[in-house]
Each structure stands twice: as C-alpha cells, then as structure tokens.
Design an enzyme around this catalytic site. Sequence first.
Site, mmCIF file in Angstrom:
data_model
loop_
_atom_site.group_PDB
_atom_site.id
_atom_site.type_symbol
_atom_site.label_atom_id
_atom_site.label_comp_id
_atom_site.label_asym_id
_atom_site.label_seq_id
_atom_site.Cartn_x
_atom_site.Cartn_y
_atom_site.Cartn_z
ATOM 1 N N GLU B 60 0.832 -1.204 0.000
ATOM 2 C CA GLU B 60 0.000 0.000 0.000
ATOM 3 C C GLU B 60 0.868 1.256 0.000
ATOM 4 O O GLU B 60 0.559 2.236 -0.679
ATOM 5 C CB GLU B 60 -0.949 -0.002 1.198
ATOM 6 C CG GLU B 60 -2.025 -1.084 1.146
ATOM 7 C CD GLU B 60 -1.512 -2.469 1.521
ATOM 8 O OE1 GLU B 60 -0.409 -2.556 2.103
ATOM 9 O OE2 GLU B 60 -2.192 -3.464 1.214
ATOM 10 N N HIS B 129 -11.377 -5.815 7.977
ATOM 11 C CA HIS B 129 -12.104 -5.622 6.717
ATOM 12 C C HIS B 129 -13.351 -4.779 6.987
ATOM 13 O O HIS B 129 -14.347 -4.915 6.309
ATOM 14 C CB HIS B 129 -12.523 -6.964 6.105
ATOM 15 C CG HIS B 129 -11.407 -7.881 5.799
ATOM 16 N ND1 HIS B 129 -10.830 -8.701 6.736
ATOM 17 C CD2 HIS B 129 -10.716 -8.103 4.654
ATOM 18 C CE1 HIS B 129 -9.849 -9.407 6.187
ATOM 19 N NE2 HIS B 129 -9.754 -9.056 4.922
#
Lengths: 366, 333
Positions: B60, B129
């Site tokens: 990321e 998540h």
Amino acid sequence: MGSSDSDDLFEVIGPDGSADPALDPGLPQGTLLAMLRAMRRIRAIDARMMMLQRQGRVSFYGECRGQEATPVAFAFATELTDWIFPALREGAIMLVRGFGLDSYLAQVYGNDLDELRGRQMPSHYASRSVAQVSWSSCIGTQVPHAVGAAWAAKLRGDRTVTVGFMGDGATSEADFHVAMNFAAVYRAPCVLCCQNNHWSISVPSDRQTASSTFAKKAVAYGMPGIRVNGNDVLALFRVASEAVERARSGGGPTFIEAFTYRMGAHSSSDDPSRYRDQRDVDEWARRDPVAVFERYLTAKGLWDAERGAALGAELDAEVLEAVRRVESHGPPAVLTMFDDVYAERPWHLEEQRQQIQNEDQRGEDG
Amino acid sequence: MAVMNIIQAVNDALRLEMRRDPSVLVMGEDVGKFGGVFRATVGLYDEFGPDRSIDTPLSEGGIIGTAIGMATYGLRPVAEIQFADYIFPAFDQIVNELAKLRYRSGGQYTAPMVIRAPCGGGIRGGHYHSQSPEAYFIHTAGLKVVMPSSPADAKGLLISSIRDPDPVVFFEPKRVYRGRPVEGRITPWDQDVPEGEHTVPLGEAALLREGRHVTLATYGAMVHESVEAARLVAKEGLEVEVIDLRTLWPVDVEALVGSVKKTGRFVVVHEAPRTCGFAAELVTLVSEKAFLHLEAPPARVTGWDTPFPCTLENDYMPMTPRIVDALRRTARF
C-alpha cells in the site's frame, strides 16, 4: 566499469590527484573548472549560512560539507528536463542547474522572496523551474515519488529521467524498499542514489544494515547496484552519466551508493563530538572532495593556489552580497498562510482567514 | 438511465474517465487482470491494457508513494487500497506527502489523484475488513474526503473526484456495494444511474427527506439505516430531515446549519468510533453556528469506542433501532 560485484569501490582520481586515463571521463577544461566552481560555491554558501545560523539570523541549516561532489556530478550528468528528488544534502543541485542564488537563499530565510512562501524549513530547496521537487523532512519518502514520476514519464513516452536521493539511514525505511521494488518491477527510468555518509544523526551506518555495502541491496531487487567513491566527482560523474543513459535508453533503474563522509554536524542543531571520534573526521578530511579535485586539476596544469584564493574571494563576495539583498526582505504576508492548501480556498479556510484578519485589526485598534 | 449497483457505477465512472482522459489510470492490488476483489475495475484491463489498469506489488505504501510521483509528473492515478483497513502503511505518504505537496512547494507542485478504498462493516470481516478511518483524513489539511451512499452518487462523485485539482480520498461503503438494506435484508438497487456524463459536485450534501422536527446528518452505509429510522418514526408523527453529506470534507456546512436552524435538533449517525469521530466536528460546527436555535443536546449515534468486532458487528454499528431511539430522545428533550 559498473562492476557486477557491488562491493567494489569505483574511483577515478587517486590520492595524489592522478587519474587512470582509461577511467577518466575526459571532460573539457571548461566543464572541469565549472564543476570545481560549483563545488566551491556550495561550500562557500554553507560556510556563510552556518555562520549566520550561529548569529541567529538563520533558524536551522543542514550543510553539505564533504559531500559536494554528488550533487555537482548529478547536476552535470542530467538534462534540465530530468527531475530531481533531493534529500537533505542534495538541494544545491538546483543551483548548479541554473537556479538563481538570491531565490535559493530566500528559501533558507523563508521570506517574501521565497517562492515556497516560507512554508519549509531551511535546506528543503525546490523549484518547478528546474524540475526539483519539494522534499519533506520524513526520511526516504521522496524515493517512491522519484520512481512514480519516472514510471509516469515512461508511460507517457517522454525521455525524462528522474533522480531520487537518500542517505544511508533512509535504506532502513519501508519507503526505500517499496521504491527499489517498484522501480525494478516496472523498469522505471530512474537513478536512485544513496549518499552513505556514515551517519544518520548519531547512529553509524553499521547500525542501519548488516550488509557489507549498501550497493549490494540492489542485486536482490533486480537492478544494478554500483558503489562509487562519493568524494571523487569524476567517478561520480561517470557512474551517474551511465546510469542516466541506461534509464533514458530503456535499460531501467540503477542504484548508486556514494561512499562518503558527513564532515559537519547532521544539522545546526547537532553536536557530533558526543558520538564520534574526531580522528575519523580528520582521516576523512584528507579525502576532501574539493581538495581531491583541485589536486587533479593542478596535476593537469589547470589550477594553482593563486587561482584557488581568487575563486574563494569571488565566491565569498557573491554570497555576502546575495545575503545582504535577501535579508532585506520581510516575512510573507500573514494571509498567504491560507493559500495553496487546496486549489481554491474552501469555506472553512475563508472563515479562518477572516478570523486572523479580524484579530490583526483588533491588535492595531488596541 | 440504467439500473446499476455501486460497484457497477464505480466501474462505469472509471471507464468513462479513462476514455475521456488518457492520463487517468487505475492501479492497486488485483485491480488489473482480475478486475479487483470487489470487481470495481473489471474490464478495464481488457479495454485499456496493463499500463493503465496496473497490477502492483502487494504494498500500500508503494501504491500511494509511486502514485504521488505519477500525479506530480502529470498523470491522474486512481489508486485502489483493497480495504480501507490496509491504508495505514500508506498513511505517512498520504498525510505528510500527498496532502502537503501543494502547500510546501508554494503551489508549484500538486498531486491530483484519487485513493479509492472500500470501508465499513456489515460483511462479517472482523477488525481488518470493516473499519471506517475517514476522521484521520478529514483532520488532515489538503485532502478532500468523499463517501457516497448510492450508485448515482458513487458515479457522479467519483468522476468529480478524478477531475478535481486536489487529492481525494474516496471511501466506498462496501456493505451497500451491491444493494441496500430494506427491512433487515440487502435487496438489489433499484436506483437509476444516468448513463454517460454524470457529475455530482464535491462539497454539496443531498437532502434525502424533508422534516421539521429533527435534522439527521449521516453518510455512507448508515444513510440507509437512517432513512429507515426516519420512516419508522414518521409513523409516530416525528418528521426527520435526513441529510446525506456525500462529501465529508469540505463539508456542506450551509446545508447542515440551515436545516438545524429550522428543526432546532441535531443527530449525527456514523459507523466510525465515537471519540474524535467526524460527528464531534459536526456537532461543534452546528453548536458554533446555530447555538441559539438548538432545543436539545446534539446526539451522536456511532460505532462504539472498541475495535470493530466480528460476530457482534450488528451490535457495534449504529443500526436502525439505535437511531430511532436517538431520534425519539432528541425530539422529546
């Protein structure tokens, strides 16, 4: 050259100023003298700025002393359309690439002459006019940007090459790893240069890595890693030119370790006598990049003590006059604080800008 | 008009912008050949190729760090962070680099780009998540933060975000990606989305329901819980004005303050934890700008100040019953 064994140290100029003719890039006299002038000019600026910092006229300063060869070599090895992403000790590249001295020093003062509008600390030089991108103080963060910009140039079909700089400490940061990895995976046309100056403030380079060299890290990422004497401007010029050419011709990225030494403190806020041995500093002083290059030029009959003294006096005067002009400027107007946060000022910044304006007016009334 | 879900609307926006502007590209983990784990970039690889629909290494920080370099150079990357929970390795790049580049360079350099990130709970995804990290980015000067709640807004806001001169963090509420909750079940979207060119300006809230008793401000997946709560309390004669903020920052302060001046009562609903959440800022703004109109303490209906739980997620998120309760308490105060 560009040895496959990244433990080797590439050098051109020997300790006595002689150069192996097979390795000497054979630059014209004018270029050689321009390189020396550029190195001496950076040194003259640093000396004056450190003095002014001690006098309280400059808030902070990170000098380049002992490491002038790298920025100068890269300035000469790149084209003006190439993009530079400097770290703390390469900001002066833009001076060598034609940026004006007054505007450069204004970035130290952060005054109303400063095109960065006083937003940055000293030693964070940038200007779009010379394709040098603004650096943050966060270590290594600019390296992925250099890779991304190179990647973008490649996607666009431009011939631009980017150069991203870092110190040895930056190689411990995650951003170093991601930058090296992305650069190699996408064969981005960039040169990533680590100035291994042996110190990250007080921590020595053997605490940054257990690798025998920084250059060999490149091997695992899948790109050439080249270790070069960072105090030898001709060796650096050759290595940098070849890396830039490789990038420009589609050969992908190169990692360069410039093996050098930080002669001064980390910054004006640091005291290296608390953590390092003066004998090491004295030893490295014998390899001073300016002195080494002057010995080379002297051996070629291009330089002597008299010319050296004259250049010193000329540069000191140039810097002193520029300082005088730059110091005549005041701080940026207060309301400029609210500019450039976004392309246009949103309502909340309008509101806060109005608030500070009202406070100013109250102050004047009171 | 076409019936699309949010994923399809996002995909439509990306495709249209990539056709319109050759400098727009998408990049991220699994976004290329595979079309993204939520299928948001499906088909883009086939139409635009691997150089504009880019599968990146699993990093990321690398995605955002290199995208900043691309955007600085002149491209318009739309970088996907697979789940908003995974944005933190890139946090320094977003907060210290992306957000400040224009400012620190005196306006000489900018990195206009979009970071897309599915956020929020409701898919049994546990801590990693399910998070809603919008407050961190709203707090950072130089960023715009957007969160649509419907397909039409997802398309219109994403196109506006891609064209915006400033960096935009674009959160997508994954719980309502493929449908909206109706009576406890997720049912397919029935909303028409304009085909072709469709933009929704950044900074403008949407008035979803008019009412004169309480103003309810919300965004993302909680819009649907809030609309349902407003429908339920309407049966009791309580008329709730529901505002979908859509752009979180810069927020449409006029819409909020104007409504509270009318109703005198204010409730904020969001999924993110309460302390220092966006509701705190909204309540403060309303208190500063409409204090003398307030007839009840503003109420926050939010996620609890715990990490996001997996099994108990429906007890964590501010679902309709809690919103109903807050509306009643605020109205009766």
